[in-house]
Structure formats: C-alpha cells, structure tokens
Design a protein around this motif. Structure first.
Motif, PDB file in Angstrom:
ATOM      1  N   VAL A 109     115.356  23.147  84.186  1.00 14.95           N
ATOM      2  CA  VAL A 109     115.975  23.783  83.008  1.00 14.95           C
ATOM      3  C   VAL A 109     115.861  22.859  81.795  1.00 14.95           C
ATOM      4  CG1 VAL A 109     118.165  24.593  82.020  1.00 14.95           C
ATOM      5  CG2 VAL A 109     117.545  25.224  84.358  1.00 14.95           C
TER       6      VAL A 109
ATOM      7  N   ALA B 127     112.411  22.901  80.437  1.00 16.05           N
ATOM      8  CA  ALA B 127     112.174  24.139  79.673  1.00 16.05           C
ATOM      9  C   ALA B 127     112.834  24.041  78.305  1.00 16.05           C
ATOM     10  CB  ALA B 127     112.724  25.339  80.443  1.00 16.05           C
TER      11      ALA B 127
ATOM     12  N   LEU C  49     112.589  29.737  80.729  1.00 16.45           N
ATOM     13  CA  LEU C  49     113.647  29.443  79.752  1.00 16.45           C
ATOM     14  C   LEU C  49     113.088  28.832  78.468  1.00 16.45           C
ATOM     15  CD1 LEU C  49     116.429  28.034  82.103  1.00 16.45           C
ATOM     16  CD2 LEU C  49     116.406  30.235  80.945  1.00 16.45           C
ATOM     17  N   ASP C  50     111.815  28.442  78.481  1.00 11.35           N
ATOM     18  CA  ASP C  50     111.232  27.923  77.239  1.00 11.35           C
ATOM     19  C   ASP C  50     110.708  29.066  76.359  1.00 11.35           C
ATOM     20  OD1 ASP C  50     108.975  28.763  78.533  1.00 11.35           O
ATOM     21  OD2 ASP C  50     108.008  26.802  78.636  1.00 11.35           O
ATOM     22  N   ARG C  51     110.920  30.308  76.808  1.00 13.64           N
ATOM     23  CA  ARG C  51     110.530  31.514  76.062  1.00 13.64           C
ATOM     24  C   ARG C  51     109.016  31.610  75.857  1.00 13.64           C
ATOM     25  NH1 ARG C  51     114.781  33.866  73.271  1.00 13.64           N
ATOM     26  NH2 ARG C  51     113.624  34.372  71.384  1.00 13.64           N
TER      27      ARG C  51
ATOM     28  N   VAL D 271     122.013  26.046  81.110  1.00  7.04           N
ATOM     29  CA  VAL D 271     121.030  26.875  80.385  1.00  7.04           C
ATOM     30  C   VAL D 271     121.255  26.737  78.877  1.00  7.04           C
ATOM     31  CG1 VAL D 271     120.621  29.292  79.785  1.00  7.04           C
ATOM     32  CG2 VAL D 271     120.441  28.580  82.132  1.00  7.04           C
ATOM     33  N   PRO D 272     120.172  26.557  78.098  1.00  2.76           N
ATOM     34  CA  PRO D 272     120.344  26.378  76.647  1.00  2.76           C
ATOM     35  C   PRO D 272     120.976  27.612  76.000  1.00  2.76           C
ATOM     36  CG  PRO D 272     118.058  25.971  77.320  1.00  2.76           C
ATOM     37  CD  PRO D 272     118.764  26.523  78.501  1.00  2.76           C
TER      38      PRO D 272
ATOM     39  N   PHE E 111     120.736  30.447  73.622  1.00  2.96           N
ATOM     40  CA  PHE E 111     119.631  31.175  72.989  1.00  2.96           C
ATOM     41  C   PHE E 111     120.088  32.039  71.817  1.00  2.96           C
ATOM     42  CE2 PHE E 111     117.955  30.150  77.153  1.00  2.96           C
ATOM     43  CZ  PHE E 111     116.642  29.800  76.878  1.00  2.96           C
TER      44      PHE E 111
ATOM     45  N   TYR F   5     118.106  31.967  68.646  1.00  2.68           N
ATOM     46  CA  TYR F   5     116.717  32.418  68.702  1.00  2.68           C
ATOM     47  C   TYR F   5     116.594  33.938  68.570  1.00  2.68           C
ATOM     48  CZ  TYR F   5     115.658  27.735  70.439  1.00  2.68           C
ATOM     49  OH  TYR F   5     115.529  26.392  70.561  1.00  2.68           O
TER      50      TYR F   5
ATOM     51  N   GLU G 286     109.770  37.338  73.299  1.00  3.38           N
ATOM     52  CA  GLU G 286     110.330  36.550  74.391  1.00  3.38           C
ATOM     53  C   GLU G 286     111.596  37.171  74.961  1.00  3.38           C
ATOM     54  OE1 GLU G 286     109.773  35.652  71.344  1.00  3.38           O
ATOM     55  OE2 GLU G 286     108.515  33.866  71.218  1.00  3.38           O
TER      56      GLU G 286
END
Lengths: 231, 406
Positions: free
Chosen positions: A27, A30, B37-39, B204-205, B207, B210, B387
């Motif tokens: 994660v 990423a 997860l990096d889109r 998890v970032p 988002f 974005y 994405e």
C-alpha cells in the motif's frame, strides 16, 4: 519451542504479521507511485479539429494571417479583409495564393453570382448549405469573394465585399448559429488580386452547374470551403 | 514406529498445506489489488502457479473478478474497498497456526473441545468459497484461477477440519467446556480474519482530493441539440457520457453502472465518440481503433426516432464481438447485422443528416477538449476520473453525487 500450542500460536501470529506487513508495504509503495505524475495519462491526445495533409506551413501561415487580420481572432469589431489587406498580409502573388486552395478542390466549391449582383440565388443557397453541412472536423469556414474585371476597381471591390457578406448573411439566417462569426473567415478580393482562370470552371464544383462558365463568370463568385487545419 | 510418530497426521498435513496454498493465492490477489491504489493501470495475475507467469494485462477472469463489486467490501468508505482476499489471508494464517498445533500435538494432544471447535470453524472458508464460486459463475460468468486456488485451499482446510471433527466427536467429552472453547476459538479466528482488513483500511491513502481533480466540461449544451437523451427510470442527476459502442471499456462501464443500479438514476445524455477514422477525424482512418463504430454510432442515433437509442446501444454492447468482427470486414457488414435486429434504422444509418449529427457530437467533444479515449463520464459537468471508473466508482460517486447511489 516445546509447547505445540505456543508453536502454533507463534506460527499463526508471525504469519499474520508477515502478511499484514507485506500488505502495508504494498500500500505504501502504491501511495508513493500515486504522487508521481502519470506519464501515460499525460500522453493521451486531446480532441481537436481535423488536420489534413494540405495544411502546409505556407497555407497555414496565410490562413493564420487571415484570421488575425480579418477579425476572427481577437478583433471583434472587424469582419473580413479587403484586397489591399490581402496583398499586405499574405505577401504572396496571385498564382501562389490560388494554388494554396487547390487541395480543397474536393472539399470546397464556387458560388456563382449574376453580373453586377450579389444576390444568393436558390442554387447558390442549396450549394452553400450543402458545403456548410459538410463540416466534419473543420474549425474554420472560408468565404473568398471575387468580382470579374468588368467595371472599375472600386466598384468591383465593393461588389466582392457585398458578395462575401451575402453568403455570410445567408449562413447566419439559415443556421442561427451564435458562434458563426468565430467560424467564418472572409476575404473580398475585388478584381485586382488572385483572379481565377477558366480552368476553374471544369475543375471546381460550382453552384451554376451546366450553365455557361468563362473567365468572367468564374470570377463573379465566392469560393466557399471548410478548412481542415488547426491554427 | 519412530517414522509414524514424526510424520504429521493427515489432518494436520491437510490443514498446513491448505493454509499455505490459501496464503499464497490470497497474497497474490491482495498484492494485485493493492497495486491499483496508485490509480494506474496494472495487469492482474491469473495463474495456478502465481509468480511463475507475468501479470496479464487486459481482460482475464481474475481481472473481471478483481474489478467486480464482489472483490471488496466497504467500497463507499474506502477507495476500492477492503479486498475480500485480505479476510482469507487472516483466516489462513489462523488455520496455519492451528495446523502446526495439530501437527506438533499429533492431533490428539489438542484438547477435544478445541478440536471440535476447529472442526466446525474450519468449514467456514469452504462455505465462503462456495458463496464466491456461485457469484463467479452466476454474476461474472467466469472463474478466475487465483480464486480457484483459494477455493481448493479452503476445501483442503475443510477436509482437515472434517477429519479432526470426526475423530473428536468419537471421543468422550474432555477439555474445557465446548461452548466457551468454540466462542474463544471463533473470536481468535475473527481477530485473525479482520486484522489485515482493519490495518489495510487504516493505511490506505486518502483519495478524496483526487476524485474531483479530473476537470470539468467547458460546455454543457450542444448548440444543435445533437446529443442523445437515454431514457432512465428515476433520473436524479445530470450525466454526460462520451462513448464508443464498440469499446469494451465502455461496455464494462455501462454494465457496471447498470448492474449497480446507478445508470437508471442518471439523467443521461450520450455524446457518441466512435474511435473509428471513417467518421472521426481524430483517429487515423488507416488504423481505426474500433472499425465499424461509426456505423453503430449512427444506428444508435437512428434509434432515437423509435425511442430505441438505449436499446440499440445496449444491444451493440451485448453483441460487441460480432460487430467488431464485422467491422473488420466492412461497414456494410456491420449495417447488415444492425438492420437484421433494428430494421427501422436502415434508411437513417446512411442519411447525411445522421452523419452530420455524429460530426456535431464529435465537434462537441472538441469544444470541450476532452481526451481522445472512451468512456468519459461527467456528473453535472464534473468529470469522473478514469481511475475512479471501476474500483473507485462507489467511493467517487459518494463524493460527487451520492444521490445516484441506490
């Protein structure tokens, strides 16, 4: 580790920790990539107007000058260019000027007028409408009006100006398109610049198909065409 | 005798083997999921021997499963959701520990009530696998190899559990009370199962920033009224969709938003954008991306007269392989297929007015400077990032237009 239960517990916890660590690491990786610009996305083309092979640098230069000098770009108060302007900004002789438009032979056409008149007759209306509707991916529509050599220079300048305007007015009336002014480029060449030869009667589609066509007739006209160039 | 005593019991062996297999496939699936997860676009592993083959790009059964709404939970809260494979990772880690205990304690050394609890709880991965397999077959129409690996692993663990259970129930009651033991083992299994998911959700970032960062339509209306309205049952939000009827991604996106009940909550307007140089000047006519898409697009426009535009579009999506194959032969072949199903479109497809309307749609795309790619989806003019059009769809829609979520 003698105790089987403890060994099992340690195995389970260690495996779980290993898996969770792996997932967290993935994660985080990423997340790092997420902050980097996506070059694949940046490279995607953006929708734009057509750009055909005939859009040579010389052709585009003339068109660009027409657009800049004749009111389509930036100068809202002015519409169209007259013969003197064309000579100045195009820096091009008559034959070369006409040759620039040769690749449009399948795309454009010539609207014919009666001698001394600027009225767009029924044939011309249908002809202009057909050409206008065949826009495809073009950005600009050009009207290049002329007058034959009969009559004085001033009279012919004025006549070719009115012919260009007639075509434009017809389009305004027909389409009700609020953006028409930003799409239509006009030049009126009078009779002193870039006259068409008789060969244009045979090679170019015109609105008086089947009627007598000679050098005078072909110059009582307005060339109309969408231009598939990005400027 | 010494050999017999050092060799793991079959139940322990099955539990350990099944758990290791499940961990391997679960890890592959989770890693593939987390990579997204990096889109960016990633291949998805689809192999019975993970690691031996490179990730496959494009469509495969594992990609279908991964992008489907069944691959993760809590998609509206966490971008992409928490992958279900994470639950499998936690559960298999638990069963691996248990298998080691069974092995080292030679099975009978584990208290009888604990073995009964294990026997009962060891069947749960198999039950989950049966559920997921049923979804794969009935909803997705395919079974992915990585998923199959986890199903097999689950059944190995279930087989171990069944063996342990059989042995334990033949013995007289002993050890701690059964109910207490079962609750304790279930709690441990629950902690192990949900820990990876909780940690994942925590790291998890964010988002949120974005989602609204992919631009807006500059012009919402097409001045010639060239765009198509598609009928929906309960429109709540204006949506503009640029689509190519022969684009597989458009089809997948349409199926996703239709399947999740989103499409029928849209006030949907379509601007056709065929990636075919026969009508689209932005595409090299020598190398059309989707040959025949211009004909199909004109047919969709023609469907409007009989209020069948949506039907034509959805039929085109459904018959994409045949239409694509016909497009490689000739536009006439494509038209033949369409007219066989929608006879009323026959004359309209070749009408210059239809062609002109299609060009007006393409000019509308130019005026809006959209990217030359499909599909593109706008809600009240706000673009849904590419994405966010699959894994992140529910998350993005919850932020952009929660009213379209059923």
């Amino acid at each position: 580790m003698k105790n089987p239960m403890t060994l099992g517990l340690v195995t389970g916890v260690a495996t779980l920790a290993l898996m969770v660590g792996g997932v967290v690491s993935r994660v985080r990786a990423a997340e790092t990539r997420l902050r980097e610009p996506d070059r694949a996305q940046e490279a995607v083309a953006v929708a734009d107007h057509a750009e055909e092979a005939y859009c040579t640098p010389a052709f585009k230069q003339v068109l660009q000058r027409v657009l800049n000098a004749c009111g389509l770009v930036g100068q809202e108060s002015r519409r169209g260019c007259q013969p003197g302007d064309v000579k100045t900004f195009a820096s091009i002789d008559d034959d070369d000027f006409n040759a620039l438009f040769t690749p449009l032979v399948k795309r454009g056409g010539i609207v014919m007028f009666e001698e001394g008149k600027e009225d767009v007759d029924e044939f011309a209306r249908q002809f202009v409408e057909k050409k206008w509707n065949d826009r495809k991916g073009a950005r600009y529509f050009f009207i290049v009006a002329r007058a034959s050599k009969s009559g004085t220079v001033d009279k012919n300048r004025s006549l070719s100006h009115r012919r260009a305007n007639s075509v434009q007015y017809f389009l305004k009336e027909k389409t009700n398109d609020p953006d028409l002014d930003s799409q239509v480029g006009m030049l009126w060449l009078g009779s002193e610049f870039a006259q068409l030869g008789k060969d244009y009667c045979e090679t170019w589609e015109n609105s008086h198909a089947g009627k007598k066509c000679d050098t005078d007739a072909i110059n009582r006209s307005a060339f109309v065409s969408w231009v598939d160039c990005r400027l | 005798m010494s050999n017999d005593s050092s060799r793991p019991a079959p139940a322990a062996l099955l539990a350990i083997a099944g758990s290791l297999l499940g961990l391997a496939f679960g890890a592959v699936s989770t890693m593939d999921f987390a990579a997204h997860l990096d889109r960016k676009v990633h291949g998805v592993t689809c192999s019975f021997v993970p690691g031996l083959l490179a990730n496959e790009s494009g469509a495969n059964a594992c990609a279908t499963a991964l992008y489907s709404p069944y691959s993760s939970l809590f998609r509206r809260t966490v971008w992409g959701g928490v992958p279900i494979a994470l639950l499998a990772l936690g559960a298999f880690a638990f069963f691996l520990g248990f298998g080691v205990w069974l092995w080292r304690a030679k099975v009978v050394g584990v208290p009888q009530s604990v073995r009964i609890a294990f026997g009962a709880l060891g069947l749960t991965p198999a039950l989950a696998s049966i559920l997921m397999f049923t979804i794969s077959v009935t909803k997705l129409g395919s079974v992915c190899k990585v998923c199959t690996g986890m199903y097999v692993a689950s059944f190995l663990v279930a087989a171990a559990a069944a063996l342990v259970l059989k042995g334990a129930i033949e013995e007289p009651d002993s050890g701690p009370p059964l109910l207490t033991t079962t609750l304790a083992v279930a709690a441990l299994l629950g902690v192990a199962t949900f820990t990876p998911g909780l940690v994942y959700a925590a790291v998890v970032p964010d988002f949120g920033t974005y989602v609204a960062g992919c631009g807006k339509l500059e012009k919402l209306e097409e001045k010639h009224n060239a765009l198509l309205k598609l009928p929906t049952t309960s429109p709540t939000k204006k949506a503009m969709i640029f689509v190519d009827p022969l684009c597989p991604t458009c089809k997948a996106f349409h199926e996703q938003i239709s399947g999740e009940g989103i499409f029928d909550r849209l006030d949907a307007t379509v601007s056709l954008f065929p990636l075919d140089g026969a009508c689209n000047w932005m595409i090299d006519s020598e190398r059309p991306v989707h040959a025949g898409a211009c004909v199909v697009s004109r047919a969709v426009i023609c469907g409007e007269a009989s209020q069948e535009s949506r039907a034509v579009l959805e039929w085109a999506y459904e018959h994409q392989p045949e239409l694509t194959a016909a497009g490689k032969v000739s536009p006439a072949k494509v038209k033949e297929l369409i007219v066989a199903r929608f006879s009323k479109t026959a004359a309209c497809i070749d009408d210059p007015k239809t062609e002109r309307r299609l060009h007006q749609m393409l000019q509308f795309a130019v005026e809006n400077h959209i990217r030359v790619s499909t599909p593109q989806f706008y809600l009240d003019g706000q673009r849904l990032c590419d994405e966010d059009s699959d894994l992140g769809l529910s998350y993005a829609l919850r932020r952009l237009a929660p009213e379209v979520l059923p």
